[in-house]
Design an enzyme around this catalytic site. Structure first.
Site, PDB file in Angstrom:
ATOM      1  N   ASP A  60      39.821  50.504  38.806  1.00  0.00           N
ATOM      2  CA  ASP A  60      41.250  50.216  38.964  1.00  0.00           C
ATOM      3  C   ASP A  60      41.875  50.026  37.586  1.00  0.00           C
ATOM      4  OD1 ASP A  60      43.503  49.243  40.918  1.00  0.00           O
ATOM      5  OD2 ASP A  60      43.457  47.765  39.292  1.00  0.00           O
ATOM      6  N   TYR A  65      47.526  47.598  31.137  1.00  0.00           N
ATOM      7  CA  TYR A  65      46.349  46.810  30.741  1.00  0.00           C
ATOM      8  C   TYR A  65      45.977  47.078  29.279  1.00  0.00           C
ATOM      9  CZ  TYR A  65      45.906  46.128  35.810  1.00  0.00           C
ATOM     10  OH  TYR A  65      46.153  45.829  37.129  1.00  0.00           O
ATOM     11  N   LYS A  93      48.337  53.184  37.186  1.00  0.00           N
ATOM     12  CA  LYS A  93      49.605  52.657  37.713  1.00  0.00           C
ATOM     13  C   LYS A  93      50.751  52.883  36.728  1.00  0.00           C
ATOM     14  CE  LYS A  93      46.863  48.893  39.666  1.00  0.00           C
ATOM     15  NZ  LYS A  93      45.929  48.474  38.617  1.00  0.00           N
ATOM     16  N   HIS A 124      53.379  50.172  40.069  1.00  0.00           N
ATOM     17  CA  HIS A 124      52.727  48.872  39.852  1.00  0.00           C
ATOM     18  C   HIS A 124      53.524  47.716  40.486  1.00  0.00           C
ATOM     19  CE1 HIS A 124      49.743  47.029  36.744  1.00  0.00           C
ATOM     20  NE2 HIS A 124      49.890  46.224  37.770  1.00  0.00           N
TER      21      HIS A 124
HETATM   22  N1  LIG Z   1      48.414  45.578  41.199  1.00  0.00           N
HETATM   23  C1  LIG Z   1      48.614  44.469  40.540  1.00  0.00           C
HETATM   24  O1  LIG Z   1      49.756  44.038  40.316  1.00  0.00           O
HETATM   25  C2  LIG Z   1      47.440  43.678  40.028  1.00  0.00           C
HETATM   26  C3  LIG Z   1      47.646  42.343  39.654  1.00  0.00           C
HETATM   27  C4  LIG Z   1      46.537  41.630  39.209  1.00  0.00           C
HETATM   28  C5  LIG Z   1      45.288  42.242  39.133  1.00  0.00           C
HETATM   29  N2  LIG Z   1      45.140  43.562  39.476  1.00  0.00           N
HETATM   30  C6  LIG Z   1      43.817  44.237  39.413  1.00  0.00           C
HETATM   31  O2  LIG Z   1      42.884  43.421  40.111  1.00  0.00           O
HETATM   32  C7  LIG Z   1      41.756  43.158  39.273  1.00  0.00           C
HETATM   33  C8  LIG Z   1      41.103  41.847  39.655  1.00  0.00           C
HETATM   34  O3  LIG Z   1      41.978  40.747  39.497  1.00  0.00           O
HETATM   35  P1  LIG Z   1      41.725  39.610  38.406  1.00  0.00           P
HETATM   36  O4  LIG Z   1      41.013  40.221  37.271  1.00  0.00           O
HETATM   37  O5  LIG Z   1      43.009  38.943  38.119  1.00  0.00           O
HETATM   38  O6  LIG Z   1      40.870  38.521  39.183  1.00  0.00           O
HETATM   39  P2  LIG Z   1      39.460  38.394  39.942  1.00  0.00           P
HETATM   40  O7  LIG Z   1      38.790  39.704  40.055  1.00  0.00           O
HETATM   41  O8  LIG Z   1      39.733  37.606  41.162  1.00  0.00           O
HETATM   42  O9  LIG Z   1      38.640  37.444  38.959  1.00  0.00           O
HETATM   43  C9  LIG Z   1      38.059  37.898  37.772  1.00  0.00           C
HETATM   44  C10 LIG Z   1      37.358  36.734  37.104  1.00  0.00           C
HETATM   45  O10 LIG Z   1      36.270  36.291  37.938  1.00  0.00           O
HETATM   46  C11 LIG Z   1      35.064  36.201  37.189  1.00  0.00           C
HETATM   47  N3  LIG Z   1      33.972  36.681  38.053  1.00  0.00           N
HETATM   48  C12 LIG Z   1      33.860  37.918  38.609  1.00  0.00           C
HETATM   49  N4  LIG Z   1      32.762  38.008  39.364  1.00  0.00           N
HETATM   50  C13 LIG Z   1      32.126  36.813  39.262  1.00  0.00           C
HETATM   51  C14 LIG Z   1      30.923  36.320  39.815  1.00  0.00           C
HETATM   52  N5  LIG Z   1      30.165  37.059  40.628  1.00  0.00           N
HETATM   53  N6  LIG Z   1      30.554  35.048  39.485  1.00  0.00           N
HETATM   54  C15 LIG Z   1      31.332  34.304  38.679  1.00  0.00           C
HETATM   55  N7  LIG Z   1      32.493  34.722  38.136  1.00  0.00           N
HETATM   56  C16 LIG Z   1      32.893  35.971  38.430  1.00  0.00           C
HETATM   57  C17 LIG Z   1      35.250  37.133  36.002  1.00  0.00           C
HETATM   58  O11 LIG Z   1      34.487  36.660  34.922  1.00  0.00           O
HETATM   59  P3  LIG Z   1      33.303  37.551  34.238  1.00  0.00           P
HETATM   60  O12 LIG Z   1      33.996  38.686  33.557  1.00  0.00           O
HETATM   61  O13 LIG Z   1      32.706  36.574  33.301  1.00  0.00           O
HETATM   62  O14 LIG Z   1      32.367  37.980  35.346  1.00  0.00           O
HETATM   63  C18 LIG Z   1      36.758  37.042  35.744  1.00  0.00           C
HETATM   64  O15 LIG Z   1      37.052  35.947  34.897  1.00  0.00           O
HETATM   65  C19 LIG Z   1      42.354  43.232  37.865  1.00  0.00           C
HETATM   66  O16 LIG Z   1      41.364  43.383  36.860  1.00  0.00           O
HETATM   67  C20 LIG Z   1      43.254  44.421  38.012  1.00  0.00           C
HETATM   68  O17 LIG Z   1      42.510  45.635  37.930  1.00  0.00           O
HETATM   69  C21 LIG Z   1      46.198  44.273  39.954  1.00  0.00           C
END
Ligand SMILES: NC(=O)c1ccc[n+]([C@@H]2O[C@H](COP(=O)([O-])OP(=O)(O)OC[C@H]3O[C@@H](n4cnc5c(N)ncnc54)[C@H](OP(=O)(O)O)[C@@H]3O)[C@@H](O)[C@H]2O)c1
Length: 338
Positions: A60, A65, A93, A124
């Site tokens: 994604d 980003y 996006k 987005h």
């Molecule tokens: N469309 C939109 O508007 C939008 C908005 C926000 C996000 N996104 C997309 O969604 C993706 C995910 O969202 P996000 O990055 O905000 O949050 P998330 O995936 O909920 O959380 C990521 C965090 O969780 C930790 N983590 C992941 N797996 C883990 C595990 N098994 N055990 C412990 N910690 C863990 C990661 O640390 P480590 O790296 O240390 O594992 C990182 O700090 C984004 O990267 C982006 O691609 C899209």
């Protein structure tokens, strides 16, 4: 950590897939690539390569980003190492200040990602507002605009053209609401294949989830773990963390996994496609959906945990004084008037 000896690939046949309205399959777990200001493009690019080795095929991405050039080098390497382009699912996006330059923006992402086509291109946000990357949530653009359906459809027509041109296979929406999607579904020639939306056990969006599923739109869930690494500017005192929920912790203990893995298992079993970001735990996040599913009782217990706790509130998109972030999300069921 993803140690080398733990890197035996996960059987691709064990990874659940989603069937889009077009009949195309999309891997039901993807790797998020937003480094949240503290993970560098090089680290994200390294994670993309490592994730492909363990079996991820869905990535994604987004121009905002700021790492598509680095991620593109990894995608090229992955294909050089033997993964066929058609086995990959790459999303990018359109950023908010490019709603009138969809084709140019998509071409830039394709160049940066070193691809001939994208599997999925999303608008987005439905607000065509410029704001500087990394700006504070109190920051307001003097040119901020509300959702204006006619303007959105002008953007959507260009999204449709991208499909006609063969530059993207599917188009979709992100950060939409039921009333906005109703209008898009009414007026689109090519309907959105997916809607990317915040989804985790403390923010389950049952109404929007049901709406998209009933309308043949696949829900992709962002922040599936509750985004523990999100920037300070995206935090408020009311926010809760699903990975700290006692019910999730107890289920995790029972299955011998991290609470994050419970959030991902729940997401996949509920029917959305989570896209967890990770540079350290990506293997666990894919492996967990290939074995030891949550029981019906556990799924029901998690269904009761919804706290309507939106983490990504979008304050920078507010377009006039006196508004609160709730105005962005059409809480009354009607599009908030301009
Ligand atoms: N469309 C939109 O508007 C939008 C908005 C926000 C996000 N996104 C997309 O969604 C993706 C995910 O969202 P996000 O990055 O905000 O949050 P998330 O995936 O909920 O959380 C990521 C965090 O969780 C930790 N983590 C992941 N797996 C883990 C595990 N098994 N055990 C412990 N910690 C863990 C990661 O640390 P480590 O790296 O240390 O594992 C990182 O700090 C984004 O990267 C982006 O691609 C899209």
């Amino acid at each position: 950590m993803n140690q080398t000896h733990e890197n035996a690939p996960i059987d691709p046949a064990a990874i659940p897939q989603r069937k889009l309205a077009s009949g195309t399959l999309m891997p039901a777990v993807g790797l998020g690539t937003f480094g949240s200001d503290h993970v560098t493009p090089a680290q994200v690019a390294e994670a993309v390569k490592g994730a492909a080795v363990v079996g991820y095929r869905h990535f994604d991405c987004a121009s905002v980003y700021g790492n598509e050039v680095a991620v593109g080098a990894s995608l090229e390497q992955i294909q050089r190492d033997g993964v066929k382009r058609e086995e990959l699912w790459i999303t990018s996006k359109l950023w908010n200040d490019k709603h009138d330059d969809v084709i140019g923006s998509c071409r830039q992402s394709l160049e940066d990602l070193r691809l001939k086509y994208l599997d999925l291109y999303l608008v987005h946000w439905p607000f065509p507002n410029f704001h500087a990357p990394g700006c504070d949530v109190t920051s307001r653009s003097p040119d901020a605009k509300p959702y204006i359906h006619e303007s959105y459809m002008k953007t959507w027509r260009q999204m449709e053209e991208l499909v006609d041109m063969g530059l993207v296979r599917h188009i979709g929406t992100s950060n939409m609401t039921v009333p906005k999607l109703k209008l898009v579904l009414r007026d689109a020639r090519i309907k959105p294949a997916v809607n990317e939306m915040e989804l985790h056990p403390h923010f389950q969006q049952p109404e929007l989830f049901k709406f998209v599923v009933e309308n043949g739109i696949q829900p992709i869930g962002y922040c599936p773990i509750g985004s523990p690494g999100r920037p300070e500017r995206d935090r408020t005192p009311e926010d809760t963390a699903p990975t700290e929920d006692p019910v999730i912790i107890e289920i995790a203990r029972r299955h011998g996994v991290h609470p994050a893995a419970v959030c991902i298992k729940w997401a996949v079993q509920r029917g959305q496609t989570p896209i967890p970001f990770s540079v350290h735990n990506y293997r666990a996040n894919l492996e967990c959906v290939t074995r030891d599913p949550l029981t019906d009782e556990e799924m029901q217990a998690i269904a009761t945990l919804d706290r309507n706790c939106r983490l990504i509130k979008g304050q920078v998109f507010l377009w006039k004084d006196g508004q609160t972030w709730e105005d962005l999300w059409d809480m009354s069921g009607e599009i908030t008037p301009p």
